[in-house]
Design a protein around this motif. Sequence first.
Motif, mmCIF file in Angstrom:
data_model
loop_
_atom_site.group_PDB
_atom_site.id
_atom_site.type_symbol
_atom_site.label_atom_id
_atom_site.label_comp_id
_atom_site.label_asym_id
_atom_site.label_seq_id
_atom_site.Cartn_x
_atom_site.Cartn_y
_atom_site.Cartn_z
ATOM 1 N N GLN A 30 0.840 -1.196 0.000
ATOM 2 C CA GLN A 30 0.000 0.000 0.000
ATOM 3 C C GLN A 30 0.878 1.250 0.000
ATOM 4 O O GLN A 30 1.970 1.246 0.574
ATOM 5 C CB GLN A 30 -0.917 0.020 1.231
ATOM 6 C CG GLN A 30 -2.017 -1.031 1.208
ATOM 7 C CD GLN A 30 -3.080 -0.718 0.163
ATOM 8 O OE1 GLN A 30 -3.704 0.331 0.187
ATOM 9 N NE2 GLN A 30 -3.275 -1.646 -0.769
ATOM 10 N N PRO A 31 0.413 2.328 -0.634
ATOM 11 C CA PRO A 31 1.193 3.574 -0.623
ATOM 12 C C PRO A 31 1.218 4.184 0.773
ATOM 13 O O PRO A 31 0.351 3.891 1.611
ATOM 14 C CB PRO A 31 0.439 4.459 -1.611
ATOM 15 C CG PRO A 31 -0.970 3.949 -1.573
ATOM 16 C CD PRO A 31 -0.854 2.464 -1.373
ATOM 17 N N LEU A 32 2.194 5.027 1.023
ATOM 18 C CA LEU A 32 2.258 5.715 2.304
ATOM 19 C C LEU A 32 1.177 6.782 2.386
ATOM 20 O O LEU A 32 0.928 7.496 1.408
ATOM 21 C CB LEU A 32 3.629 6.366 2.490
ATOM 22 C CG LEU A 32 4.815 5.426 2.670
ATOM 23 C CD1 LEU A 32 6.113 6.224 2.726
ATOM 24 C CD2 LEU A 32 4.661 4.581 3.925
ATOM 25 N N PRO A 33 0.521 6.919 3.527
ATOM 26 C CA PRO A 33 -0.486 7.973 3.682
ATOM 27 C C PRO A 33 0.178 9.348 3.717
ATOM 28 O O PRO A 33 1.286 9.502 4.240
ATOM 29 C CB PRO A 33 -1.161 7.633 5.012
ATOM 30 C CG PRO A 33 -0.130 6.854 5.763
ATOM 31 C CD PRO A 33 0.662 6.093 4.735
ATOM 32 N N THR A 34 -0.514 10.349 3.187
ATOM 33 C CA THR A 34 0.032 11.703 3.188
ATOM 34 C C THR A 34 -0.317 12.472 4.451
ATOM 35 O O THR A 34 0.137 13.605 4.628
ATOM 36 C CB THR A 34 -0.481 12.482 1.969
ATOM 37 O OG1 THR A 34 -1.917 12.495 1.992
ATOM 38 C CG2 THR A 34 -0.016 11.828 0.673
ATOM 39 N N GLY A 35 -1.105 11.881 5.328
ATOM 40 C CA GLY A 35 -1.493 12.549 6.556
ATOM 41 C C GLY A 35 -2.267 11.619 7.458
ATOM 42 O O GLY A 35 -2.454 10.430 7.153
ATOM 43 N N PRO A 36 -2.775 12.123 8.599
ATOM 44 C CA PRO A 36 -3.435 11.269 9.594
ATOM 45 C C PRO A 36 -4.952 11.170 9.448
ATOM 46 O O PRO A 36 -5.604 10.566 10.298
ATOM 47 C CB PRO A 36 -3.069 11.963 10.905
ATOM 48 C CG PRO A 36 -3.033 13.420 10.537
ATOM 49 C CD PRO A 36 -2.534 13.486 9.116
ATOM 50 N N LYS A 37 -5.541 11.753 8.404
ATOM 51 C CA LYS A 37 -7.002 11.784 8.277
ATOM 52 C C LYS A 37 -7.495 10.459 7.706
ATOM 53 O O LYS A 37 -7.053 10.032 6.641
ATOM 54 C CB LYS A 37 -7.422 12.954 7.393
ATOM 55 C CG LYS A 37 -7.107 14.320 7.996
ATOM 56 C CD LYS A 37 -7.362 15.452 7.024
ATOM 57 C CE LYS A 37 -6.342 15.463 5.904
ATOM 58 N NZ LYS A 37 -6.466 16.642 5.034
ATOM 59 N N VAL A 38 -8.416 9.819 8.448
ATOM 60 C CA VAL A 38 -8.854 8.468 8.119
ATOM 61 C C VAL A 38 -10.367 8.457 7.918
ATOM 62 O O VAL A 38 -11.116 8.953 8.767
ATOM 63 C CB VAL A 38 -8.471 7.473 9.234
ATOM 64 C CG1 VAL A 38 -8.895 6.055 8.857
ATOM 65 C CG2 VAL A 38 -6.983 7.537 9.525
ATOM 66 N N ALA A 39 -10.792 7.884 6.810
ATOM 67 C CA ALA A 39 -12.218 7.630 6.578
ATOM 68 C C ALA A 39 -12.517 6.200 6.973
ATOM 69 O O ALA A 39 -11.730 5.285 6.702
ATOM 70 C CB ALA A 39 -12.568 7.874 5.117
ATOM 71 N N ILE A 40 -13.663 5.984 7.621
ATOM 72 C CA ILE A 40 -14.075 4.655 8.070
ATOM 73 C C ILE A 40 -15.439 4.361 7.472
ATOM 74 O O ILE A 40 -16.367 5.167 7.580
ATOM 75 C CB ILE A 40 -14.153 4.587 9.610
ATOM 76 C CG1 ILE A 40 -12.809 4.979 10.233
ATOM 77 C CG2 ILE A 40 -14.575 3.201 10.070
ATOM 78 C CD1 ILE A 40 -12.862 5.181 11.736
ATOM 79 N N LEU A 41 -15.591 3.217 6.835
ATOM 80 C CA LEU A 41 -16.887 2.819 6.283
ATOM 81 C C LEU A 41 -17.039 1.316 6.399
ATOM 82 O O LEU A 41 -16.053 0.579 6.441
ATOM 83 C CB LEU A 41 -17.011 3.277 4.824
ATOM 84 C CG LEU A 41 -15.991 2.725 3.824
ATOM 85 C CD1 LEU A 41 -16.521 1.454 3.146
ATOM 86 C CD2 LEU A 41 -15.663 3.774 2.773
ATOM 87 N N GLY A 42 -18.273 0.856 6.496
ATOM 88 C CA GLY A 42 -18.506 -0.576 6.606
ATOM 89 C C GLY A 42 -19.946 -0.887 6.894
ATOM 90 O O GLY A 42 -20.809 -0.007 6.945
ATOM 91 N N ASN A 43 -20.224 -2.159 7.093
ATOM 92 C CA ASN A 43 -21.605 -2.613 7.292
ATOM 93 C C ASN A 43 -21.913 -2.937 8.743
ATOM 94 O O ASN A 43 -22.860 -3.663 9.035
ATOM 95 C CB ASN A 43 -21.899 -3.823 6.401
ATOM 96 C CG ASN A 43 -21.017 -5.016 6.732
ATOM 97 O OD1 ASN A 43 -20.107 -4.922 7.562
ATOM 98 N ND2 ASN A 43 -21.274 -6.145 6.071
ATOM 99 N N SER A 44 -21.085 -2.439 9.665
ATOM 100 C CA SER A 44 -21.346 -2.643 11.091
ATOM 101 C C SER A 44 -21.058 -1.346 11.838
ATOM 102 O O SER A 44 -19.912 -0.873 11.860
ATOM 103 C CB SER A 44 -20.463 -3.764 11.646
ATOM 104 O OG SER A 44 -20.510 -3.778 13.063
ATOM 105 N N GLU A 45 -22.091 -0.763 12.444
ATOM 106 C CA GLU A 45 -21.914 0.481 13.187
ATOM 107 C C GLU A 45 -20.980 0.272 14.378
ATOM 108 O O GLU A 45 -20.108 1.091 14.665
ATOM 109 C CB GLU A 45 -23.265 1.017 13.653
ATOM 110 C CG GLU A 45 -23.166 2.333 14.417
ATOM 111 C CD GLU A 45 -24.517 2.844 14.882
ATOM 112 O OE1 GLU A 45 -24.600 4.027 15.259
ATOM 113 O OE2 GLU A 45 -25.484 2.051 14.894
ATOM 114 N N SER A 46 -21.154 -0.852 15.062
ATOM 115 C CA SER A 46 -20.342 -1.114 16.252
ATOM 116 C C SER A 46 -18.865 -1.274 15.900
ATOM 117 O O SER A 46 -17.985 -0.716 16.561
ATOM 118 C CB SER A 46 -20.836 -2.379 16.962
ATOM 119 O OG SER A 46 -22.165 -2.214 17.401
ATOM 120 N N LEU A 47 -18.592 -2.042 14.836
ATOM 121 C CA LEU A 47 -17.213 -2.233 14.431
ATOM 122 C C LEU A 47 -16.602 -0.922 13.943
ATOM 123 O O LEU A 47 -15.423 -0.638 14.183
ATOM 124 C CB LEU A 47 -17.132 -3.305 13.332
ATOM 125 C CG LEU A 47 -15.730 -3.786 12.937
ATOM 126 C CD1 LEU A 47 -14.943 -4.256 14.149
ATOM 127 C CD2 LEU A 47 -15.834 -4.897 11.892
#
Length: 947
Positions: free
Chosen positions: A503-520
């Motif tokens: 995977q490429p190196l991230p350019t910063g600390p901002k993370v998007a989170i998505l998925g099919n489980s609210e708890s996870l």
Amino acid sequence: MQSASDRHEYPAHWEADVVLRDGGTARIRPITVDDADRLVSFYEQVSDESKYYRFFAPYPRLSAKDVHRFTHHDFVDRVGLAATVGGEFIATVRYDRIGADGMAASAPADEAEVAFLVQDAHQGRGVASALLEHIGAVARERGIRRFAAEVLPANVKMIKVFTDAGYTQKRSFEDGVVRLEFDLEPTDRSLAVQYAREQRAESRSVQRLLTPGSVAVVGVGRTPGGVGRSVLGNIRDYGFKGRLYAVNKAFPDEQKELDGIPAHRSVRDIDGPVDLAVVAVPAEQVPEVVAECGAHGVQGLVVLSAGYAESGPEGRERQRELVRHARAYGMRIIGPNAFGIINTSPEVRLNASLAPEAPRPGRIGLFAQSGAIGIALLSRLHRRGAGVTGETGVSTFVSSGNRADVSGNDVLQYWYDDPHTDVVLMYLESIGNPRKFTRLARRTAAAKPLVVVQGAGTAPQGHAVRATRLPHTTVSALLRQAGVIRVDTITELVDTGLLLARQPLPTGPKVAILGNSESLGLLTYDACVAEGLRPSTPLDLTTAAAPEDFHAALARALADDSCDAVIVTAIPAVGEGSAGDAALAEALRSAAEQVPGKPVLVVHVELGGLAEALSAATSTAPQAAAGPPTIRADHPFRALDRLRATPAPAEPPAAETRDRLIPAYPAAERAVRALADAVQYAQWRREAAEPGKVPESIDAAIDEKGAAALIDGLLTRGQGLTLGSEETCELLGTYGIQVHRALPATSADAAVQAAATLGYPVALKATAPHLRHRADLGGVRLDLADEEQLRRAYAELTELFGAPDELRPVVQGMAPRGVDTVIRAVIDPAAGAVLSFGLAGAASQLLGDTAHRLIPVTDREAATLVRSIRTAPLLFGWRGSTPVDTPALEELLLRVSRLVDDHPEVVAVTLEPVVVAPRGLSVLGASVRLAPPPARDDLGPRTLPAY
């Protein structure tokens, strides 16, 4: 050895083993009177042309007078060194001290003539360059500051040795001779040249071990089973591209092969060269094998045999003798007690190890001192499922065992410019030479990620290396500052390595989170916050989300400029099986391809099929073929029960299909920790691309020559010296560091007189060791405005703590209020000069809240040093307080760094406390310790670890 008339004892510390340009080794040592026959034999093997270049005339043989001259040295004004292989000379160098008239002289003359002679068969191996480094170090030790050399213009090779060394030099031409003069003081260029030669030589020495054209396994059993027979089978089954031989002195004379492999009773019986010997005989038989290999011209050894340093004092001596024996023949050793080596390159395909599973080709370099840990790491990278899901492969693997010779430093030199390795993973039980490792790690990390698990072990068994006095946590902090990604477990090692490999190196600390489980998603969010990342609110696609929904959401997140990385969370849908997993994997892969510059990670729960599908879609390796059962992760030693490898895997797929492996993790905190490591490493890479500098403005207040003269005078009083207060203030003053004046107060009247000299208000402090810098014990009285208050405070201190001779009270003028800090610099025998900073007080000491940097530090490093302690907010206006003068603090750090860097005799400096006010600062206490500098340090010539 030397006769009684010689002025100095034999300098054994000049002896050294070195790696030459082609990866072989040689021993450098002083020439003595016992070397007359060796010198004559050496000279007879030198060509007439080389002799002419050395003596400027035909010189077919050495006279008895010549032999006497070239073997009798006083080791001060006349010194000769020889490079030897197998105990015989292959090159010599000597210097003779001369005066201004060019005639022989003694100290204080600081110039010497230098001359080399290299056997023709060994020219081009870098022997002369190595000898120049060592004779230069010897000359500096003996007070010589400049070399002169006269060379014939046609002797282009020798002229190049001098001109390429990087020293400041002058060249002249007179009477048909080129005269070169050069200073011996190391320069930035000479050090750069030395380090570049070191890297090429050590890299080549490891390359010879990992890319042999022919391999002999010594100690192959006549019946199935046993270590030697198992390794032989692994090499054969993995598809080694070179020639393979089985060796056992117990083979019958008529036996010509074993399992289709040529068989011999001795390495010497093999018709043709042998590049690598894998030794699997009992320890007491190894010396005979080493001698046979050396006589046959074998280039390197992998010694699997046990019974060395790990077994006690007798084994340690056996190990030292093994290394001495092998190096005498120019061979390098991996081991002893090694697990083996692996190279998955299609051109080599070498599995000379006890690995129970054939490693898949890939682009991860793997180093482990421990065989058991090596098994576990290879197994985790090999398997899908338990541990890290998905898969990647290995470019090369080295398990060094006792690392008596080849160490992690050597392998790091190889991986630095290895085009087949993108990520380096290392398990280190200890770091024998932290200073060198840090230097190599910083350079490697600027080119490719370096992930390290560091155990809390001791120096390698049997090594004569300087042990570090720094705490384990301090060494770890210094490694992180060198760009090393420090992790705590082998699980984290593989987690992080898997992410960085594809995977490429991230350019910063901002993370998007998505998925099919609210708890996870919320668990992932909390983990991101705990690791210092900046997650956005998780996007819940609901459990009804189809692969198309994941694709669309991931594509949108990656296209968003406010996102630097994406974590996808997934739980199984009711009724779906492997088909659904494959569809989801393809949806994520295709979405990730649309924005290839951002990393994507997957957190899955009970979706083994998804992890396998993600890996299968984009892996560096082929599909897993049917084979023996995998080994449980909690029982790595079970790998030893089955020593035969699985059949060789297919060739790796084309590059365009391997660039986008999406790593999958079974727990949110593991994925987030790996991502946080990648974010911090990417930030380090960006900062390392623009290194700081030492501002020229601090030079104005520095008197380097004055400090040197003062130090030389002080050291005449003793070998190790803690300076008094007046001497400390004088020395620090030469570097623009002003210490607040303190006057002794042996009585109340003396205290009043001191206060009158300094001016009120004053402070009264006890300086006894048990009370020094302990305001919490009541040994300090501040803001005493007049004589009455001073006398009252003096009476209180003596009543509470004892007589003045026990308290050692001093009176000091009051400094402006501010934040109390502590600055220290210390010379560690292994790590080098280290600068430390923290706030004063018991709380910081209890929490270990101290930051460290290697000296010399730049302006950027000084600024980050101040800001890297947990209590740094107190310096920047925490809870409405007034910010203090951190630029003045950073300048003080630079001055201390410069003092210690300029004068290695300054082995310890402590400034405590340093009160940093809103404007300016005050150094209220200081101590300095001096000692003679080590004769050989990291600026010295290249050497291998000594035995």
